[in-house]
Structure formats: C-alpha cells, structure tokens
Motif scaffolding. Structure first.
Motif, mmCIF file in Angstrom:
data_model
loop_
_atom_site.group_PDB
_atom_site.id
_atom_site.type_symbol
_atom_site.label_atom_id
_atom_site.label_comp_id
_atom_site.label_asym_id
_atom_site.label_seq_id
_atom_site.Cartn_x
_atom_site.Cartn_y
_atom_site.Cartn_z
ATOM 1 N N ALA A 102 0.850 -1.186 0.000
ATOM 2 C CA ALA A 102 0.000 0.000 0.000
ATOM 3 C C ALA A 102 0.886 1.236 0.000
ATOM 4 N N GLN A 103 0.389 2.319 -0.609
ATOM 5 C CA GLN A 103 1.158 3.555 -0.706
ATOM 6 C C GLN A 103 1.622 4.033 0.671
ATOM 7 N N SER A 104 0.763 3.891 1.683
ATOM 8 C CA SER A 104 1.120 4.347 3.030
ATOM 9 C C SER A 104 2.318 3.570 3.582
ATOM 10 N N LYS A 105 2.383 2.258 3.305
ATOM 11 C CA LYS A 105 3.503 1.446 3.793
ATOM 12 C C LYS A 105 4.785 1.776 3.034
ATOM 13 N N VAL A 106 4.656 2.040 1.747
ATOM 14 C CA VAL A 106 5.827 2.424 0.950
ATOM 15 C C VAL A 106 6.387 3.742 1.476
ATOM 16 N N GLN A 107 5.523 4.728 1.725
ATOM 17 C CA GLN A 107 5.968 6.017 2.234
ATOM 18 C C GLN A 107 6.574 5.883 3.628
ATOM 19 N N LYS A 108 5.967 5.075 4.475
ATOM 20 C CA LYS A 108 6.477 4.879 5.829
ATOM 21 C C LYS A 108 7.853 4.217 5.785
ATOM 22 N N SER A 109 8.034 3.254 4.886
ATOM 23 C CA SER A 109 9.326 2.581 4.736
ATOM 24 C C SER A 109 10.379 3.559 4.239
ATOM 25 N N ARG A 110 10.014 4.346 3.258
ATOM 26 C CA ARG A 110 10.933 5.353 2.709
ATOM 27 C C ARG A 110 11.332 6.353 3.789
ATOM 28 N N ASP A 111 10.334 6.814 4.572
ATOM 29 C CA ASP A 111 10.570 7.866 5.551
ATOM 30 C C ASP A 111 11.347 7.393 6.782
ATOM 31 N N CYS A 112 11.346 6.091 7.053
ATOM 32 C CA CYS A 112 12.127 5.601 8.194
ATOM 33 C C CYS A 112 13.578 5.353 7.804
ATOM 34 N N GLY A 113 13.877 5.380 6.495
ATOM 35 C CA GLY A 113 15.262 5.255 6.052
ATOM 36 C C GLY A 113 15.605 3.971 5.324
ATOM 37 N N ALA A 114 14.592 3.208 4.889
ATOM 38 C CA ALA A 114 14.857 1.978 4.134
ATOM 39 C C ALA A 114 15.519 2.312 2.800
ATOM 40 N N SER A 115 16.426 1.464 2.366
ATOM 41 C CA SER A 115 17.086 1.656 1.074
ATOM 42 C C SER A 115 16.165 1.267 -0.072
ATOM 43 N N PHE A 116 15.356 0.233 0.161
ATOM 44 C CA PHE A 116 14.411 -0.253 -0.842
ATOM 45 C C PHE A 116 13.244 -0.923 -0.146
ATOM 46 N N ILE A 117 12.120 -1.007 -0.837
ATOM 47 C CA ILE A 117 10.952 -1.730 -0.352
ATOM 48 C C ILE A 117 10.620 -2.786 -1.405
ATOM 49 N N VAL A 118 10.445 -4.034 -0.970
ATOM 50 C CA VAL A 118 10.102 -5.115 -1.891
ATOM 51 C C VAL A 118 8.856 -5.810 -1.354
ATOM 52 N N ALA A 119 7.867 -5.982 -2.224
ATOM 53 C CA ALA A 119 6.605 -6.611 -1.826
ATOM 54 C C ALA A 119 6.696 -8.129 -1.951
ATOM 55 N N LYS A 120 6.058 -8.806 -1.012
ATOM 56 C CA LYS A 120 5.899 -10.258 -1.081
ATOM 57 C C LYS A 120 4.687 -10.570 -1.945
ATOM 58 N N PRO A 121 4.602 -11.716 -2.585
ATOM 59 C CA PRO A 121 5.578 -12.792 -2.572
ATOM 60 C C PRO A 121 6.846 -12.406 -3.336
ATOM 61 N N LEU A 122 7.989 -12.795 -2.777
ATOM 62 C CA LEU A 122 9.276 -12.436 -3.360
ATOM 63 C C LEU A 122 9.582 -13.301 -4.571
ATOM 64 N N THR A 123 10.213 -12.697 -5.551
ATOM 65 C CA THR A 123 10.730 -13.462 -6.682
ATOM 66 C C THR A 123 12.234 -13.205 -6.749
ATOM 67 N N PRO A 124 13.023 -14.235 -7.061
ATOM 68 C CA PRO A 124 14.477 -14.047 -7.126
ATOM 69 C C PRO A 124 14.897 -12.946 -8.091
ATOM 70 N N SER A 125 14.219 -12.819 -9.240
ATOM 71 C CA SER A 125 14.632 -11.812 -10.226
ATOM 72 C C SER A 125 14.458 -10.393 -9.696
ATOM 73 N N VAL A 126 13.338 -10.125 -9.021
ATOM 74 C CA VAL A 126 13.105 -8.785 -8.461
ATOM 75 C C VAL A 126 14.108 -8.506 -7.345
ATOM 76 N N LEU A 127 14.334 -9.484 -6.487
ATOM 77 C CA LEU A 127 15.265 -9.285 -5.372
ATOM 78 C C LEU A 127 16.686 -9.067 -5.883
ATOM 79 N N LEU A 128 17.090 -9.835 -6.891
ATOM 80 C CA LEU A 128 18.424 -9.659 -7.461
ATOM 81 C C LEU A 128 18.563 -8.283 -8.087
ATOM 82 N N GLN A 129 17.515 -7.826 -8.761
ATOM 83 C CA GLN A 129 17.554 -6.495 -9.365
ATOM 84 C C GLN A 129 17.771 -5.423 -8.306
ATOM 85 N N ARG A 130 17.124 -5.561 -7.150
ATOM 86 C CA ARG A 130 17.290 -4.580 -6.071
ATOM 87 C C ARG A 130 18.696 -4.652 -5.470
ATOM 88 N N VAL A 131 19.236 -5.856 -5.331
ATOM 89 C CA VAL A 131 20.587 -6.015 -4.799
ATOM 90 C C VAL A 131 21.603 -5.393 -5.765
#
Length: 199
Positions: A102-131
């Motif tokens: 949800a937009q609110s969770k993305v903003q909250k994650s960004r505002d607390c200092g997270a480097s990236f936000i990734v939604a579950k269910p996780l896929t290896p390709s998306v996670l590798l792209q973020r890494v």
C-alpha cells in the motif's frame, strides 16, 4: 523494469547478509533465494530485538527485514539503526519486505530510512535487481532532525549509472551529446523576463 542479465555479475560469495522475519517459512524461502545468489554467510533471525544485538556485534553488508515484526517492527528497527548507531553501521543498506505494498507502507518505509521496499511474494529476479541496484547506488546519506537515510530524491536523479530505471519516465544519469545548438544568453534572459498579459 529490466531483468538482471548474466552481464550484471556481482560476486556475493563474500557478502554477509542478515535476514529478519518472524515467519519461519518466509525466512527459509528468503535464505534459499540468497543461497541461489551465492551468498554463503547468512544469519537468520526471527526477532528484531535480537537482530539489533547482532548488528552491534558484527558487520553485515545487507539487511532484509519484514515490516510487520512483533514487538519492534521493521520500521522501528530501521529508525533505530539509522539514528541510534554510529557510522558505518548506520549506513548499512536495508531492504524492507512487506506483504502489502500500500502507498502508506511504501511512504512509511521510505521515511524511516529503508534503502528499498520489496513486496511479497518475493521473486528471485526482483530481489536480485534490487541487490544489483544497491551495489551500484551512489546516493548520499541525508542526516537531519526529521530524517536519516539514503537520499529519497532518487526519482529526480534517475537510476545508478549503468542500471535501467524502474519507471517508464526515469531519465538516465548519463548526459549524451547535444542534439542542437546552445541557446544564446539573450534567449535565456528573455525566458525569465516578466511578460505583460492582456486579458
């Protein structure tokens, strides 16, 4: 979003990764994904308070934490990491994991200092792209009264050099050759001159 290709080679064998999730199945799946990436040194943790003790006793190259942890949740953990620890620990890249993007969770994650936000269910390709993105990330850290973390203006700066943007409107950070002549100073001045508007 561009997929990671074989040319995007990053050796993760020497990396130390901390995985934090209260759901054992999610934690095991996350660990399997990082085993597939070649990460040999992984520490799995089901409790944020325990994770806080771990990061103070040893170095990690990357932390992944679920936002909905019981007790100290992922947001509070990242706020603590960014504000209460000394450099270089406070600069450790952190990927926030969320079951609901949800937009609110993305903003909250960004505002607390997270480097990236990734939604579950996780896929290896998306996670590798973020890494890979984090490996090439050159964003400065911002430290002020209301925020500590990587510069949130990533949309303004575009993706790291050599990385594809995540959005269709992302501009490249690399400047190409001019396609037309430079403007004269008089033309530039004219653009800033107040104009009379007739109604």
């Amino acid at each position: 979003m561009a997929k990671a290709s074989p040319s995007d080679r990053v050796n993760l064998a020497q990396s130390a990764v901390l995985l934090v999730d209260h759901n054992r199945q999610s934690l095991d799946m996350l660990s399997s994904i990082f085993h597939g990436f070649g990460v040999r040194e992984q520490v799995k943790c089901e409790d944020s308070a325990e994770a806080a003790k771990l990061v103070q006793s040893r170095d990690f190259d990357l932390i992944l934490i679920d936002c909905s942890m019981p007790g100290m949740d992922g947001y509070d953990f990242i706020k603590w990491l960014r504000r209460e620890t000394a450099p270089p620990l406070r600069y450790t890249p952190v990927i926030m994991l969320t079951g609901h993007a949800a937009q609110s969770k993305v903003q909250k994650s960004r505002d607390c200092g997270a480097s990236f936000i990734v939604a579950k269910p996780l896929t290896p390709s998306v996670l590798l792209q973020r890494v890979l993105w984090l490996a090439a990330d050159e964003r400065q850290f911002v430290e002020c009264d209301t925020y500590v973390g990587p510069d949130r203006r990533v949309r303004n700066f575009g993706p790291p050099p050599g990385q594809a943007g995540r959005r269709s409107g992302d501009l490249s950070a690399e400047v190409g050759v001019a396609t037309e002549a430079n403007m004269d100073q008089s033309d530039i001045d004219q653009m800033f001159k107040p104009m009379k508007v007739s109604i």
